[in-house]
Design a protein around this motif. Structure first.
Motif, PDB file in Angstrom:
ATOM      1  N   CYS A  10     135.083  39.998  25.465  1.00  0.00           N
ATOM      2  CA  CYS A  10     135.052  38.760  24.091  1.00  0.00           C
ATOM      3  C   CYS A  10     134.773  37.478  24.917  1.00  0.00           C
ATOM      4  O   CYS A  10     133.925  36.150  23.735  1.00  0.00           O
ATOM      5  N   GLY A  11     134.344  36.812  26.377  1.00  0.00           N
ATOM      6  CA  GLY A  11     134.748  35.513  26.616  1.00  0.00           C
ATOM      7  C   GLY A  11     135.789  35.066  25.961  1.00  0.00           C
ATOM      8  O   GLY A  11     135.481  33.259  26.576  1.00  0.00           O
ATOM      9  N   GLU A  12     136.710  35.173  26.081  1.00  0.00           N
ATOM     10  CA  GLU A  12     137.729  33.878  25.443  1.00  0.00           C
ATOM     11  C   GLU A  12     138.941  33.443  26.529  1.00  0.00           C
ATOM     12  O   GLU A  12     138.914  32.803  27.026  1.00  0.00           O
ATOM     13  N   LEU A  13     138.875  34.374  27.314  1.00  0.00           N
ATOM     14  CA  LEU A  13     139.761  34.260  29.011  1.00  0.00           C
ATOM     15  C   LEU A  13     138.239  34.432  29.858  1.00  0.00           C
ATOM     16  O   LEU A  13     137.703  35.649  30.345  1.00  0.00           O
ATOM     17  N   THR A  14     138.976  33.106  31.301  1.00  0.00           N
ATOM     18  CA  THR A  14     138.078  33.493  32.453  1.00  0.00           C
ATOM     19  C   THR A  14     138.703  33.199  33.368  1.00  0.00           C
ATOM     20  O   THR A  14     139.936  32.541  32.975  1.00  0.00           O
ATOM     21  N   ALA A  15     138.078  33.750  34.498  1.00  0.00           N
ATOM     22  CA  ALA A  15     138.402  33.106  36.284  1.00  0.00           C
ATOM     23  C   ALA A  15     137.631  32.727  36.981  1.00  0.00           C
ATOM     24  O   ALA A  15     136.907  32.970  37.122  1.00  0.00           O
ATOM     25  N   ARG A  16     138.183  31.290  37.235  1.00  0.00           N
ATOM     26  CA  ARG A  16     137.254  30.671  38.374  1.00  0.00           C
ATOM     27  C   ARG A  16     137.026  31.001  39.403  1.00  0.00           C
ATOM     28  O   ARG A  16     138.322  30.136  39.909  1.00  0.00           O
ATOM     29  N   CYS A  17     136.479  31.191  40.034  1.00  0.00           N
ATOM     30  CA  CYS A  17     137.101  31.654  41.786  1.00  0.00           C
ATOM     31  C   CYS A  17     136.004  30.872  42.168  1.00  0.00           C
ATOM     32  O   CYS A  17     134.616  30.889  42.592  1.00  0.00           O
ATOM     33  N   PHE A  74     145.215  39.671  31.343  1.00  0.00           N
ATOM     34  CA  PHE A  74     144.775  39.894  30.683  1.00  0.00           C
ATOM     35  C   PHE A  74     144.865  39.595  29.432  1.00  0.00           C
ATOM     36  O   PHE A  74     145.279  38.500  28.122  1.00  0.00           O
ATOM     37  N   CYS A  75     143.398  39.819  28.530  1.00  0.00           N
ATOM     38  CA  CYS A  75     143.243  39.251  27.192  1.00  0.00           C
ATOM     39  C   CYS A  75     143.662  39.638  25.680  1.00  0.00           C
ATOM     40  O   CYS A  75     143.384  41.139  26.245  1.00  0.00           O
ATOM     41  N   PRO A  76     143.906  39.121  25.558  1.00  0.00           N
ATOM     42  CA  PRO A  76     145.168  39.758  23.698  1.00  0.00           C
ATOM     43  C   PRO A  76     143.951  39.774  22.615  1.00  0.00           C
ATOM     44  O   PRO A  76     144.467  40.335  21.521  1.00  0.00           O
ATOM     45  N   ASN A  77     142.640  39.394  22.945  1.00  0.00           N
ATOM     46  CA  ASN A  77     141.767  40.312  21.919  1.00  0.00           C
ATOM     47  C   ASN A  77     141.039  41.329  22.289  1.00  0.00           C
ATOM     48  O   ASN A  77     141.270  42.088  21.457  1.00  0.00           O
ATOM     49  N   CYS A  78     140.798  41.519  23.833  1.00  0.00           N
ATOM     50  CA  CYS A  78     139.462  42.480  23.919  1.00  0.00           C
ATOM     51  C   CYS A  78     140.088  43.648  24.925  1.00  0.00           C
ATOM     52  O   CYS A  78     139.545  44.563  25.216  1.00  0.00           O
ATOM     53  N   GLY A  79     141.582  43.135  25.440  1.00  0.00           N
ATOM     54  CA  GLY A  79     142.230  43.292  26.627  1.00  0.00           C
ATOM     55  C   GLY A  79     141.278  44.021  27.502  1.00  0.00           C
ATOM     56  O   GLY A  79     142.324  44.910  28.665  1.00  0.00           O
TER      57      GLY A  79
END
Length: 132
Positions: A10-17, A74-79
């Motif tokens: 859903c794009g709400e959670l990201t990991a910038r590496c 993990f994202c609570p919206n999309c899992g």
């Protein structure tokens, strides 16, 4: 320096590496099969100080076959799982390859838990280490 950004569905959670991954691997253990809903999981490990996670997360902790714990974010919206840390290597963060949505991502060099591998899967590439 290379910057790669992984996102949940859903794009709400990201990991910038930042930088290149220390290790890219494929895991055939039953836990990874269940987590991904696929025959295996593919992930990249980065030094923890080079990963910035943004957005709301939930966590799930499980005990691995080794007895060590793995903590999944993990994202609570999309899992979608966006990252996880293994107790055995606390200075590293693993990010699922699919979250990068980048077909040019470096290929795996390690394939683990091959004793649990589906017989129709093959991990190809130069110098791939195959471990049971």
């Amino acid at each position: 320096m290379t910057i790669r950004v992984a996102e949940c569905r859903c794009g709400e959670l990201t990991a910038r590496c930042e930088g290149e991954p220390v290790r890219v691997s494929v895991c055939h253990c039953f836990s990874c099969q269940r987590r991904t809903g696929s025959a295996f999981a593919a992930q990249a490990r980065f030094p923890a100080n080079r990963v910035t996670i943004s957005g709301q997360t939930r966590t799930y902790v499980r005990q691995a076959d080794s007895g060590n714990h793995a903590t999944y974010q993990f994202c609570p919206n999309c899992g979608s799982t966006i990252a996880y840390q293994l107790e055995a290597v606390p200075d590293m963060i693993a990010v699922p390859l699919g979250a990068f949505a980048d077909p040019t991502f470096p290929p795996p060099k390690v394939s683990i838990y091959e004793a649990r591998k589906h017989p129709w899967t093959v991990v190809l590439g130069d110098a791939v280490e195959h471990l049971d």
